[in-house]
Motif scaffolding. Structure first.
Motif, PDB file in Angstrom:
ATOM      1  N   ASN A  51       1.409   4.734  16.277  1.00  0.00           N
ATOM      2  CA  ASN A  51       1.768   5.549  15.463  1.00  0.00           C
ATOM      3  C   ASN A  51       3.711   5.606  15.699  1.00  0.00           C
ATOM      4  O   ASN A  51       4.150   7.375  14.881  1.00  0.00           O
ATOM      5  N   CYS A  52       4.417   4.674  15.845  1.00  0.00           N
ATOM      6  CA  CYS A  52       5.704   4.879  15.394  1.00  0.00           C
ATOM      7  C   CYS A  52       5.961   5.948  16.845  1.00  0.00           C
ATOM      8  O   CYS A  52       7.729   6.532  16.614  1.00  0.00           O
ATOM      9  N   ASN A  73      10.627  10.295  16.540  1.00  0.00           N
ATOM     10  CA  ASN A  73       8.807  10.806  17.417  1.00  0.00           C
ATOM     11  C   ASN A  73       8.038  11.113  15.709  1.00  0.00           C
ATOM     12  O   ASN A  73       7.246  11.993  16.636  1.00  0.00           O
ATOM     13  N   ARG A  74       8.108  10.640  15.587  1.00  0.00           N
ATOM     14  CA  ARG A  74       7.398  10.741  13.829  1.00  0.00           C
ATOM     15  C   ARG A  74       7.855  11.598  13.014  1.00  0.00           C
ATOM     16  O   ARG A  74       7.210  12.316  12.185  1.00  0.00           O
ATOM     17  N   CYS A  95       6.211   2.090  10.175  1.00  0.00           N
ATOM     18  CA  CYS A  95       7.501   3.210  10.362  1.00  0.00           C
ATOM     19  C   CYS A  95       8.475   2.480   9.809  1.00  0.00           C
ATOM     20  O   CYS A  95       9.702   3.018   9.895  1.00  0.00           O
TER      21      CYS A  95
END
Length: 304
Positions: A51-52, A73-74, A95
């Protein structure tokens, strides 16, 4: 929300304090028309980065301004970007950074940085985004089309107008062209076929950045969004109108055939019957014409 902010700040401080070493950097050059949607790639994403979570996107609009964080961090960092840009950004599943309705303010350098906390290293994918803007200016008897490019830093791009995919040169007697840094104009009289036939697609703006080249056809503002009903209105599509016209035409032919047969029969039998018929109609309502072909009808009355 406060907890998320604390986690985000802690991670940011961690990445700043730990001395990371850059492993490699990749570069991409993207040229896009203003108003379009663009996806900026991040090709160095590690398989173990879920999740990037270890991805940072940051942006700089010129060589003389410092970078600002976009995603850490997203999470989208809204502290240093405009509200108009904030609403147009999102992070894709892989991403990549997606920008909707690109404007000139979006031109610049975008960096996708992937951290590896285990080895204390990171990899960068740098994307240079240039934005093309095209305008039309009409005078009494002349039209001028402009093509300008917003780049990152100093302009190293070449901008030219093409007619029928051939460069418009300065000795062209019908199309006059001029160029300056990162922009080019082309002018023609209103008697020219381009204007008289509205054949603007024959004029394209060629933008070249090193080995990368893109061509953009000019789209007149008046043609954008044509034939598109406004949201919520009850207009029928062009396809529906053609379908209804076909049904109406067929019904009219049937009525005429009935009249002809009845007339010939009366002629043979010597009768004096009269035929009255009404035109084909469609049921209507307060919301406008119905798109349902079953609502169409016709009346034929025979008076003996």
């Amino acid at each position: 929300m406060d907890e998320i902010k604390r986690i985000k700040m802690s991670l940011h401080l961690l990445l700043v304090l730990i001395p990371f070493t850059v492993l490699a950097a990749q570069y991409s050059f993207i040229i896009v028309r203003a108003g379009a949607e663009v996806t900026l790639p991040c090709d160095n994403v590690r398989d173990d980065h879920v999740n990037c979570g270890a991805t940072t996107w940051f942006f700089s609009d010129s060589e003389w301004t410092r970078s600002v964080d976009l995603f850490v961090n997203r999470q989208l960092d809204t502290s240093l970007i405009s509200k108009s840009k904030e609403d147009r950004l999102r992070l894709a599943a892989n991403c990549s950074l997606v920008i909707r309705e690109v404007t000139a303010e979006d031109a610049g350098q975008y960096t996708c940085r992937q951290f590896d906390l285990t080895t204390q290293t990171y990899e960068d994918h740098v994307v240079y985004l240039s934005v093309v803007n095209m305008t039309e200016q009409k005078r009494t008897d002349e039209v001028t089309l402009s093509c300008s490019v917003s780049p990152y830093g100093r302009c190293d791009l070449t901008v030219k107008w093409l007619y029928m995919n051939i460069d418009v040169t300065e000795d062209n007697t019908e199309l006059k062209t001029s160029q300056s840094s990162c922009s080019a104009n082309v002018s023609f009289s209103k008697s020219h076929s381009v204007y008289k036939m509205k054949n603007y697609s024959s004029l394209t703006c060629k933008v070249k950045d090193g080995d990368k080249e893109e061509k953009f056809a000019f789209i007149p503002p008046s043609s954008e969004g044509q034939n598109k009903p406004a949201p919520g209105n009850n207009e029928m599509t062009t396809a529906w109108w053609w379908y209804i016209r076909l049904v109406v035409g067929f019904a009219t032919i049937v009525i005429m055939v009935v009249i002809l047969i009845r007339w010939r029969r009366n002629k043979i039998q010597g009768g004096d019957d009269a035929v009255i018929f009404s035109t084909v109609e469609a049921a209507s309502s307060s919301t406008g014409p119905s798109a349902d072909p079953s609502s169409l009808y016709a009346n034929v009355t025979i008076i003996q």
